[in-house]
Each structure stands twice: as C-alpha cells, then as structure tokens.
Design an enzyme around this catalytic site. Structure first.
Site, short mmCIF file in Angstrom:
data_model
loop_
_atom_site.label_atom_id
_atom_site.label_comp_id
_atom_site.label_asym_id
_atom_site.label_seq_id
_atom_site.Cartn_x
_atom_site.Cartn_y
_atom_site.Cartn_z
N HIS A 132 -0.94 16.22 -9.30
CA HIS A 132 -0.16 14.99 -8.98
C HIS A 132 1.27 15.27 -8.89
O HIS A 132 1.81 15.52 -9.74
CB HIS A 132 -0.62 13.94 -10.01
N LYS B 106 -8.38 17.86 -4.94
CA LYS B 106 -7.56 16.56 -4.88
C LYS B 106 -6.13 16.95 -5.30
O LYS B 106 -5.84 17.54 -6.26
CB LYS B 106 -8.20 15.66 -6.08
N LYS C 298 13.97 -4.03 15.68
CA LYS C 298 13.50 -4.78 16.90
C LYS C 298 14.73 -4.15 17.85
O LYS C 298 14.29 -4.13 19.09
CB LYS C 298 13.60 -6.21 16.95
N ASP D 135 8.14 -12.07 21.54
CA ASP D 135 8.48 -12.97 20.44
C ASP D 135 8.87 -14.48 21.22
O ASP D 135 8.32 -15.55 20.58
CB ASP D 135 9.72 -12.62 19.91
#
Length: 609
Positions: free
Chosen positions: A219, A246, A393, A431
C-alpha cells in the site's frame, strides 16, 4: 482462479468461443450449455516490447497514453471462470465478468462482524474481508473459528498493522500467527503485507493450506509510482509465492489510474490474479473499471463513509449505479469531467438508460485537474465520450479537433465525443438548449405570450450570473431568442468581456443586489453558489428577487436551492437545474449511443432522486 456462487461453492462457466463471449452489443454474455472448454489469456493487444518492464518472463508496454482493455487469445494457460446467473442490484441478468465484489468488514466485536457479513451477502457481495485489526478484543482461535464457520460468504482475513495503514499496533509474531491460524482453520484468502512476507514464510515453512489463497499486498498512501516501478513491485510480490498480487496506490491526479490499468492488463500474461486499486476520489475509475482490465476483485462498502481505504464505493453503487456485473473488456467508457464532480447525478441517469437498452457502456465520475492531460492520457477510443462541467467547459474547447459552430460561438463545450473511426475529439454544447427551453416552457405555462421572435423571452431583460461556460451558453441562447442580456460576475472584467462578445451590459455580482431597472426580469444563476455542501449560500439578496418574474438555478444538488426557495417566496416562477440537466442530457445520450434518448426514463429517474 476460483469464483463463488451465492452458496459459497466454486462456480464455473466455460465459454464456448471468443465471439460468443464478447459480443459488441448487447452487453450480455452468452454461454453454451455444452461448451468446448476454450481457455483465454488476458493481454494487451498488440504488446509492444519494452526493455525496462519485464516480469515472469513476460514483457509489458509502457505507453500510459494508450489505455485499452485486455483482448483475448486462446491458450491453455488460464480458464475464464465466471459466476453463475444471479440477481444484480435488484434485477435479473448475467454476469459478464469474473471480477468479485469484496465487502470490508470492520467492527468492534465478532457479533457485529457477523451482522455486517450477512448484510454484505444480502447486498450482493461475493466475499467479505474480515479486518481483524478493527476488533477491540480478540481471541484468535475462538474468534477465527466462529467467523469462518458462520460466514455466509467466502472469507478474506486481513490483520493490518499501523505501519501499513491499519489499526493493529502489537507484536508481529502474534499478528502473523493469527493469519496462519486463519489459513489453517479454513479461510478462503489471507492478506499478508509484502514487507512481512519473509517473516511469514519463515513461520509457515512453506506449508500452506491448499484451499487458502495467499494475497500479498503493498500500500502506497503518498502517490502512484511509474509503470516501471509498479512492474518491479508486481515482480517482487510474485517472487514471494503469492497466489494473488495486490497493490494499492494513491491518486495525485486522475491520470495516475492509467498506469494501474496498464499493469492490471499486462499482469494477466503471467496467469497470476491481480488486485490493483488507486485510492482517493481521483482513483474511483480504478475501482469501477477493474473488470474491464481483468482485476480479480474490487472493494465495495456496506454504506457511504464506512470505508477501509479512501475512495471505496458502496456495493449498491457498484451494482445499481455502475452496472458492475455487466462490464467487460469491450465496454465503452463515458464520464462527467469536472472539479468538483462527486455530486453529479449524470452517472445515475446515463447508466440506468444504458442498462435499459442493453448498451455496452458505463458512465463514471471523473475528477479532473488538467483536462488536456486527461484527454491525452485516456486517448483510446474505448474512452468514447465525456460530459464536461465546471470549471473545464472553456478549456476543453481548445482540446477538441473539431467544434460545433454553436459551441464555437458560445466559447464553451459541455459534450465531447471521441470518433470511433479515427479517435478525433468532437465538441458541442447542449447546455443552452435544455435551460432555455425549460425557462420558455415555464413562462408560457404562466400565460406569457411569445414575442416577435416566437419566444416569450423576446424583449425581456435576462440577467445571467456567471461568465463561465454555462453562463456563456445561457447568454448566447437567450440572445438568440431576442432577450436583452446582462452579465453579473464576481470579477467585473470577466463580465465585461462576455457582455462585449454577446452584446449586453456588465455588472459586478455585488452590484446585482441593487440592480432594479425594471420589473419582471429573468434571472439565471450559472455558478456553483448554493451547491452542496454550501446549501446556505445564495448569489443575491432575497429583497432584490422581487424584481424578477422568473428565477432559474443551474445548481441541481440540492434540487431546491436557497435562491429558488427565496425567489418562490417573493412570487417569482422558479425553474430548477434538473430541467436544464435533463434537457442537455437528451442530446448527449443520443450522441454517445446513436440511440433515441429515453426521455420518460430520464424524467422518472430525476423525479425519484
């Protein structure tokens, strides 16, 4: 690789041929009742050799910018084993992948754990991770025997020390002895940290229960290393004798997930199952899309917030929101790009619609810092389309190879399609259609007549709060309908810039509270002011709302914002952001899928949230 049916028994479905296993559409797996027992190996296609990433005599590629799913070649190396037909989040269907959902079980007592384990089964989990380090008191033999015997699902025992992010702070000898005991008493899996494997191997002297699968884990709570370093980590874990590899890393940026997808796909070459997760909100894709790239399992929690690692979704979200059981290597990926983005209901809307027609796609939240880097990294045609929200955007327009003329005029894009024939990006703006139509419908419903332009907005003073992408879209749409435009923005210069482009007035947001040149104006908030969690915020004083005939708020979480509530109290018509959200989604869905938008389903979905 074993997988389990709901009774805890090994369940195998051998796929008769590649064509049957992975049809383009519909997304459901088709199986022969008397198959030929074909076997498959997961690899990336075509694999380009790399001199620096080699493990288990297999070479993997490094181009993180080309993320594509594993494809399948017949080989005697590994059987594709798939769980049997079962309920999937409340409706019947067939599992299209063998990736398991594991529920972390963390509680103070064994009795509480047993309650959680039964809940996990009822929610649809395939196995449970029993976190022994969460128990307040622990009698190793008695407690492990009870948990193994009474578990309704296959078990994975973890006893995580503090030095690897867990809660156990005792001596290593006792901790590893408990894991060995779990293995001996019938656990289906145990998880041992890579750093502890030398001590564990010395403890068991190579004597491992046949039934129990050994997961060796690592980890990283700081970052996600390079592909080379991750490949070397996988090689070290494999060298310990792990049955399952893992590793979990931390997403500093959403592009980090691409490296983990790369490793996951290529690790299939060795035939050793892999669990590869990227922690944090930016790592969500790694948890949802792991079936696409061949991951052994993902973790799903019983409820929001009760996680064993950052960023874990719930079991119900995996099954009901993301259609997890039906994801496969050929599933197309769509998503909502934004910052923030976790509040978005777009995945709920699109995934429910995809599922209703059997469209082989999944729609996920994508927390993006740099939209250019994101699009360059996830450049495969499998990442087929994106909705775009605050604050990207305007910037995303520059990333598109082709832009719709209307979007170019607005200066903002809220929908990007990756063309399947050449991978080019096409941007458009949906939009303004949804918002303006909803505002017009509300005015007409109240008896306002159309003006000279055929719209009830003709001649009206239309005040737009915000000069970003959504503000530009609404100002453009209202102007096209004959309205007179005023732009109010925190930064006056931004308001002035947009007003000059559109042809209108500009105000600072502070001046809006005293701006009352006439009555019956229209107000449209296109900023995030009032969005969860800041639900007590509003862009304008209540007293000033008395001059408006209609108030629209693009925010839809919550559905009724403070702005809309106070506008209603002042006698104004109100239009929620849900109307804009649904309206703009119609066109996006059709562009994503090539299918007619299920408008009734969209409305039903949003009415119930």
């Amino acid at each position: 690789m074993d997988h389990y049916n709901e009774n805890g028994d090994v369940a195998s479905l051998y796929i008769s041929n590649v064509q049957d296993a992975f049809p383009t559409n519909p997304s459901f797996l088709r199986c022969s009742s008397q198959p030929k027992h074909t076997k498959f190996l997961f690899i990336n296609s075509p694999p380009t050799p790399s001199p620096f990433l080699t493990y288990n005599n297999s070479t993997a590629t490094n181009p993180a910018s080309i993320i594509s799913p594993p494809t399948f070649f017949t080989t005697p190396a590994m059987e594709l084993v798939t769980p049997a037909v079962e309920k999937m989040g409340g409706s019947e269907g067939i599992r299209r992948n063998s990736t398991l959902i594991c529920a972390p079980i963390m509680a103070d007592t064994v009795d509480q754990m047993l309650i959680q384990m039964n809940l996990a089964k009822s929610y649809g989990a395939d196995l449970v991770e029993i976190r022994l380090d969460s128990l307040k008191t622990f009698s190793a033999r008695e407690d492990i025997q009870t948990l193994v015997k009474l578990s309704p699902l296959p078990t994975l025992f973890t006893y995580r020390p503090t030095w690897e992010g867990g809660q156990y702070d005792g001596d290593e000898e006792s901790r590893l002895a408990a894991l060995r005991l779990a293995m001996e008493l019938g656990a289906d899996h145990i998880d041992v940290e890579l750093k502890a494997m030398d001590d564990f191997n010395n403890l068991v002297h190579g004597d491992k229960a046949t039934k129990c699968k050994l997961i060796v884990s690592s980890h990283n709570y700081q970052n996600t290393p390079s592909v080379e370093d991750l490949g070397n980590l996988v090689a070290r874990i494999q060298s310990t004798g792990a049955d399952i590899v893992k590793f979990a890393t931390t997403a500093v940026d959403i592009t980090d997930v691409a490296r983990v997808f790369q490793i996951t796909a290529h690790s299939q070459v060795s035939g050793v199952p892999i669990i590869a997760m990227v922690m944090g909100e930016k790592g969500l894709m790694s948890r949802v899309l792991c079936p696409k790239f061949g991951g052994y399992l993902t973790f799903g929690t019983l409820e929001h917030g009760k996680v064993s690692a950052p960023g874990q979704p719930t079991i119900r979200d995996l099954l009901d929101l993301f259609n997890f059981r039906q994801l496969g290597p050929d599933t197309k990926v769509f998503g909502i790009i934004g910052k923030p983005v976790g509040h978005s209901k777009s995945p709920l809307l699109y995934n429910k619609a995809f599922r209703s027609v059997g469209f082989n796609g999944v729609y996920v939240h994508m927390l993006v810092d740099n939209v250019k880097n994101f699009l360059e990294t996830y450049s495969s045609t499998d990442f087929a389309g994106f909705s775009c929200t605050i604050p990207h955007k305007e910037n995303i327009l520059q990333c598109c190879d082709e832009v719709d003329p209307v979007a170019k005029s607005i200066g903002a894009v809220n929908c990007v399609i990756r063309r399947q024939n050449d991978g080019k990006l096409y941007g458009c703006n949906t939009d303004y259609v949804g918002a303006i139509s909803a505002i017009e419908d509300s005015l007409r419903g109240s008896g306002v007549q159309n003006g000279a332009s055929g719209s009830p907005l003709a001649g009206r003073l239309f005040v737009v709060i915000g000069a970003g992408g959504a503000g530009k879209a609404l100002a453009y749409g209202a102007k096209e309908k004959g309205a007179r435009i005023v732009i109010a923005n925190r930064t006056y210069d931004r308001a002035r810039e947009l007003a000059d482009i559109i042809g209108g007035e500009a105000l600072s947001l502070a001046d809006l509270n005293t701006y009352r040149p006439e009555n019956d104006m229209i107000l449209a908030n296109t900023t995030s002011i009032g969005m969860q969690p800041n639900i007590d915020d509003t862009p304008i004083f209540k007293e000033a709302l008395k001059s408006y005939a209609l108030v629209f708020d693009a925010v839809y979480t919550p559905k009724i914002t403070r702005l809309l509530r106070e506008a209603g109290e002042c006698g104004a018509l109100t239009v929620t952001g849900v109307e804009m959200f649904i309206g703009q989604a119609y066109e996006q869905y059709e562009r994503f899928t090539g299918l007619p938008a299920p408008k009734e389903l969209f409305r039903e979905t949003m009415e119930s949230y």
